[in-house]
Design an enzyme around this catalytic site. Sequence first.
Site, PDB file in Angstrom:
ATOM      1  N   PRO A 196      75.816 129.558 101.651  1.00 29.30           N
ATOM      2  CA  PRO A 196      74.543 129.315 102.338  1.00 29.30           C
ATOM      3  C   PRO A 196      74.187 127.844 102.531  1.00 29.30           C
ATOM      4  O   PRO A 196      74.430 127.013 101.647  1.00 29.30           O
ATOM      5  CB  PRO A 196      73.510 129.998 101.433  1.00 29.30           C
ATOM      6  CG  PRO A 196      74.182 130.199 100.125  1.00 29.30           C
ATOM      7  CD  PRO A 196      75.641 130.347 100.421  1.00 29.30           C
ATOM      8  N   ASN A 197      73.624 127.595 103.698  1.00 31.41           N
ATOM      9  CA  ASN A 197      73.098 126.278 104.105  1.00 31.41           C
ATOM     10  C   ASN A 197      74.166 125.245 104.437  1.00 31.41           C
ATOM     11  O   ASN A 197      73.831 124.142 104.860  1.00 31.41           O
ATOM     12  CB  ASN A 197      72.134 125.713 103.037  1.00 31.41           C
ATOM     13  CG  ASN A 197      70.964 126.648 102.791  1.00 31.41           C
ATOM     14  OD1 ASN A 197      70.261 127.010 103.735  1.00 31.41           O
ATOM     15  ND2 ASN A 197      70.770 127.074 101.560  1.00 31.41           N
ATOM     16  N   ARG A 233      71.017 118.670 106.801  1.00 28.54           N
ATOM     17  CA  ARG A 233      70.567 118.965 105.445  1.00 28.54           C
ATOM     18  C   ARG A 233      70.805 117.782 104.490  1.00 28.54           C
ATOM     19  O   ARG A 233      71.948 117.364 104.288  1.00 28.54           O
ATOM     20  CB  ARG A 233      71.399 120.164 104.993  1.00 28.54           C
ATOM     21  CG  ARG A 233      71.254 120.523 103.590  1.00 28.54           C
ATOM     22  CD  ARG A 233      72.292 121.557 103.183  1.00 28.54           C
ATOM     23  NE  ARG A 233      71.925 122.025 101.872  1.00 28.54           N
ATOM     24  CZ  ARG A 233      72.740 122.598 101.027  1.00 28.54           C
ATOM     25  NH1 ARG A 233      73.990 122.826 101.365  1.00 28.54           N
ATOM     26  NH2 ARG A 233      72.327 122.985  99.858  1.00 28.54           N
ATOM     27  N   TYR A 293      74.676 115.118 101.121  1.00 30.19           N
ATOM     28  CA  TYR A 293      75.828 115.817 101.723  1.00 30.19           C
ATOM     29  C   TYR A 293      76.482 115.068 102.885  1.00 30.19           C
ATOM     30  O   TYR A 293      77.479 115.527 103.430  1.00 30.19           O
ATOM     31  CB  TYR A 293      75.404 117.222 102.169  1.00 30.19           C
ATOM     32  CG  TYR A 293      74.887 118.063 101.021  1.00 30.19           C
ATOM     33  CD1 TYR A 293      75.737 118.460  99.995  1.00 30.19           C
ATOM     34  CD2 TYR A 293      73.544 118.429 100.943  1.00 30.19           C
ATOM     35  CE1 TYR A 293      75.264 119.203  98.919  1.00 30.19           C
ATOM     36  CE2 TYR A 293      73.056 119.184  99.876  1.00 30.19           C
ATOM     37  CZ  TYR A 293      73.927 119.564  98.867  1.00 30.19           C
ATOM     38  OH  TYR A 293      73.461 120.308  97.809  1.00 30.19           O
ATOM     39  N   ASN A 300      83.450 127.135  98.697  1.00 28.61           N
ATOM     40  CA  ASN A 300      82.244 126.399  98.297  1.00 28.61           C
ATOM     41  C   ASN A 300      81.122 127.436  98.343  1.00 28.61           C
ATOM     42  O   ASN A 300      80.562 127.705  99.401  1.00 28.61           O
ATOM     43  CB  ASN A 300      81.949 125.238  99.239  1.00 28.61           C
ATOM     44  CG  ASN A 300      80.745 124.430  98.765  1.00 28.61           C
ATOM     45  OD1 ASN A 300      79.992 124.886  97.898  1.00 28.61           O
ATOM     46  ND2 ASN A 300      80.566 123.251  99.334  1.00 28.61           N
ATOM     47  N   ALA A 353      74.746 127.473  96.861  1.00 28.60           N
ATOM     48  CA  ALA A 353      73.777 127.874  95.831  1.00 28.60           C
ATOM     49  C   ALA A 353      74.237 129.103  95.046  1.00 28.60           C
ATOM     50  O   ALA A 353      73.881 129.261  93.864  1.00 28.60           O
ATOM     51  CB  ALA A 353      72.420 128.143  96.467  1.00 28.60           C
ATOM     52  N   HIS A 385      75.778 129.078  91.381  1.00 28.76           N
ATOM     53  CA  HIS A 385      74.997 129.049  90.148  1.00 28.76           C
ATOM     54  C   HIS A 385      74.323 130.384  89.821  1.00 28.76           C
ATOM     55  O   HIS A 385      73.613 130.473  88.818  1.00 28.76           O
ATOM     56  CB  HIS A 385      73.936 127.940  90.269  1.00 28.76           C
ATOM     57  CG  HIS A 385      74.441 126.692  90.933  1.00 28.76           C
ATOM     58  ND1 HIS A 385      75.468 125.937  90.392  1.00 28.76           N
ATOM     59  CD2 HIS A 385      74.128 126.095  92.117  1.00 28.76           C
ATOM     60  CE1 HIS A 385      75.723 124.915  91.206  1.00 28.76           C
ATOM     61  NE2 HIS A 385      74.932 124.990  92.261  1.00 28.76           N
ATOM     62  N   ASP A 407      82.986 138.519  90.616  1.00 27.72           N
ATOM     63  CA  ASP A 407      83.689 139.799  90.450  1.00 27.72           C
ATOM     64  C   ASP A 407      84.613 140.094  91.629  1.00 27.72           C
ATOM     65  O   ASP A 407      85.702 140.649  91.440  1.00 27.72           O
ATOM     66  CB  ASP A 407      82.677 140.940  90.281  1.00 27.72           C
ATOM     67  CG  ASP A 407      82.069 140.982  88.877  1.00 27.72           C
ATOM     68  OD1 ASP A 407      82.552 140.240  87.998  1.00 27.72           O
ATOM     69  OD2 ASP A 407      81.119 141.758  88.669  1.00 27.72           O
ATOM     70  N   GLU A 432      87.518 126.209  93.569  1.00 27.07           N
ATOM     71  CA  GLU A 432      86.090 126.030  93.853  1.00 27.07           C
ATOM     72  C   GLU A 432      85.893 124.589  94.324  1.00 27.07           C
ATOM     73  O   GLU A 432      86.477 123.672  93.736  1.00 27.07           O
ATOM     74  CB  GLU A 432      85.303 126.268  92.554  1.00 27.07           C
ATOM     75  CG  GLU A 432      83.826 125.945  92.627  1.00 27.07           C
ATOM     76  CD  GLU A 432      83.161 125.986  91.226  1.00 27.07           C
ATOM     77  OE1 GLU A 432      83.872 126.157  90.214  1.00 27.07           O
ATOM     78  OE2 GLU A 432      81.943 125.826  91.173  1.00 27.07           O
ATOM     79  N   HIS A 448      82.976 121.529  95.852  1.00 24.40           N
ATOM     80  CA  HIS A 448      81.611 121.092  96.144  1.00 24.40           C
ATOM     81  C   HIS A 448      81.669 119.712  96.771  1.00 24.40           C
ATOM     82  O   HIS A 448      82.486 118.879  96.358  1.00 24.40           O
ATOM     83  CB  HIS A 448      80.767 121.038  94.870  1.00 24.40           C
ATOM     84  CG  HIS A 448      80.649 122.371  94.211  1.00 24.40           C
ATOM     85  ND1 HIS A 448      79.854 123.368  94.711  1.00 24.40           N
ATOM     86  CD2 HIS A 448      81.287 122.887  93.137  1.00 24.40           C
ATOM     87  CE1 HIS A 448      79.992 124.442  93.947  1.00 24.40           C
ATOM     88  NE2 HIS A 448      80.860 124.179  92.995  1.00 24.40           N
ATOM     89  N   SER A 506      79.049 117.572  96.751  1.00 24.49           N
ATOM     90  CA  SER A 506      78.377 116.677  95.806  1.00 24.49           C
ATOM     91  C   SER A 506      78.949 116.868  94.401  1.00 24.49           C
ATOM     92  O   SER A 506      79.649 117.850  94.129  1.00 24.49           O
ATOM     93  CB  SER A 506      76.874 116.969  95.801  1.00 24.49           C
ATOM     94  OG  SER A 506      76.631 118.262  95.263  1.00 24.49           O
ATOM     95  N   ARG A 540      73.923 116.298  88.766  1.00 23.68           N
ATOM     96  CA  ARG A 540      72.645 116.614  89.404  1.00 23.68           C
ATOM     97  C   ARG A 540      71.751 117.425  88.440  1.00 23.68           C
ATOM     98  O   ARG A 540      71.812 117.211  87.238  1.00 23.68           O
ATOM     99  CB  ARG A 540      72.920 117.345  90.733  1.00 23.68           C
ATOM    100  CG  ARG A 540      73.690 116.452  91.730  1.00 23.68           C
ATOM    101  CD  ARG A 540      73.982 117.160  93.032  1.00 23.68           C
ATOM    102  NE  ARG A 540      72.760 117.523  93.742  1.00 23.68           N
ATOM    103  CZ  ARG A 540      72.720 118.373  94.783  1.00 23.68           C
ATOM    104  NH1 ARG A 540      73.851 118.925  95.219  1.00 23.68           N
ATOM    105  NH2 ARG A 540      71.589 118.651  95.369  1.00 23.68           N
ATOM    106  N   ARG A 550      72.641 123.202  88.206  1.00 27.00           N
ATOM    107  CA  ARG A 550      73.862 123.099  89.018  1.00 27.00           C
ATOM    108  C   ARG A 550      75.116 122.958  88.155  1.00 27.00           C
ATOM    109  O   ARG A 550      76.241 122.993  88.651  1.00 27.00           O
ATOM    110  CB  ARG A 550      73.759 121.928  89.999  1.00 27.00           C
ATOM    111  CG  ARG A 550      72.750 122.156  91.096  1.00 27.00           C
ATOM    112  CD  ARG A 550      72.785 121.079  92.164  1.00 27.00           C
ATOM    113  NE  ARG A 550      71.497 120.974  92.799  1.00 27.00           N
ATOM    114  CZ  ARG A 550      71.080 121.721  93.829  1.00 27.00           C
ATOM    115  NH1 ARG A 550      71.885 122.614  94.371  1.00 27.00           N
ATOM    116  NH2 ARG A 550      69.884 121.572  94.327  1.00 27.00           N
TER     117      ARG A 550
HETATM  118  C1  DQA Z   1      77.031 122.382  96.899  1.00 24.10           C
HETATM  119  C2  DQA Z   1      76.256 122.143  95.600  1.00 24.10           C
HETATM  120  C3  DQA Z   1      75.316 123.300  95.308  1.00 24.10           C
HETATM  121  O1  DQA Z   1      74.614 123.063  94.102  1.00 24.10           O
HETATM  122  C4  DQA Z   1      74.309 123.447  96.423  1.00 24.10           C
HETATM  123  O2  DQA Z   1      73.484 124.569  96.193  1.00 24.10           O
HETATM  124  C5  DQA Z   1      74.957 123.508  97.769  1.00 24.10           C
HETATM  125  C6  DQA Z   1      76.107 122.647  98.053  1.00 24.10           C
HETATM  126  C7  DQA Z   1      77.933 121.190  97.272  1.00 24.10           C
HETATM  127  O3  DQA Z   1      78.825 121.374  98.090  1.00 24.10           O
HETATM  128  O4  DQA Z   1      77.736 120.078  96.770  1.00 24.10           O
HETATM  129  O5  DQA Z   1      74.477 124.214  98.652  1.00 24.10           O
HETATM  130  O6  DQA Z   1      77.881 123.506  96.702  1.00 24.10           O
END
Ligand code: DQA
Length: 143
Positions: free
Chosen positions: A9-10, A17, A22, A73, A76, A79, A86, A97, A99, A101, A106, A110
């Site tokens: 998401p996002n 954003r 980011y 990635n 959110a 977390h 699963d 995995e 990210h 950031s 942070r 997170r």
């Molecule tokens: C993120 C870090 C997450 O904590 C955050 O909710 C994101 C982006 C990152 O790529 O740094 O949406 O996954």
Amino acid sequence: MHILVINGPNLNMLGIREPDIYGKNTYADLCDMISAKAEEMNITVELFQSNHEGAIVDKIQEAYGKADGIVINPAAYTHTSVAILDALKAVAIPTCEVHISDVNSREEFRKISYVGLYAEKTFAGYGFDSYTMAMDYLKEKYN
Ligand code: DQA
């Protein structure tokens, strides 16, 4: 080799954003970078982004028998999502995995990652390079 890259998401809002965290590059820029990297590595890649937890679970299940590696990635959902953890355990596909950031420097919440309980490796804090580092890692493992 075929890699599935999943963005949660996002991440479709990259560029707009929180650019101080980011960066200014967009989701389309990220996709271009991953596609170019896949071509250079001589592998195929599928890119998927969703703001919905269930859609991400469905996509992971669909990857069973198709993908040789997953780069995720979970944004959110990193977390919070036992369902995504699963699903990854169910298909048992080698997974990294990623990210953009550095999640560990942070907010406290997170630092918790459910997906990290399954992922073989986590690349965090390298910007978009986190994705290409994960692709290199999976390719090395596959060979
Ligand atoms: C993120 C870090 C997450 O904590 C955050 O909710 C994101 C982006 C990152 O790529 O740094 O949406 O996954």
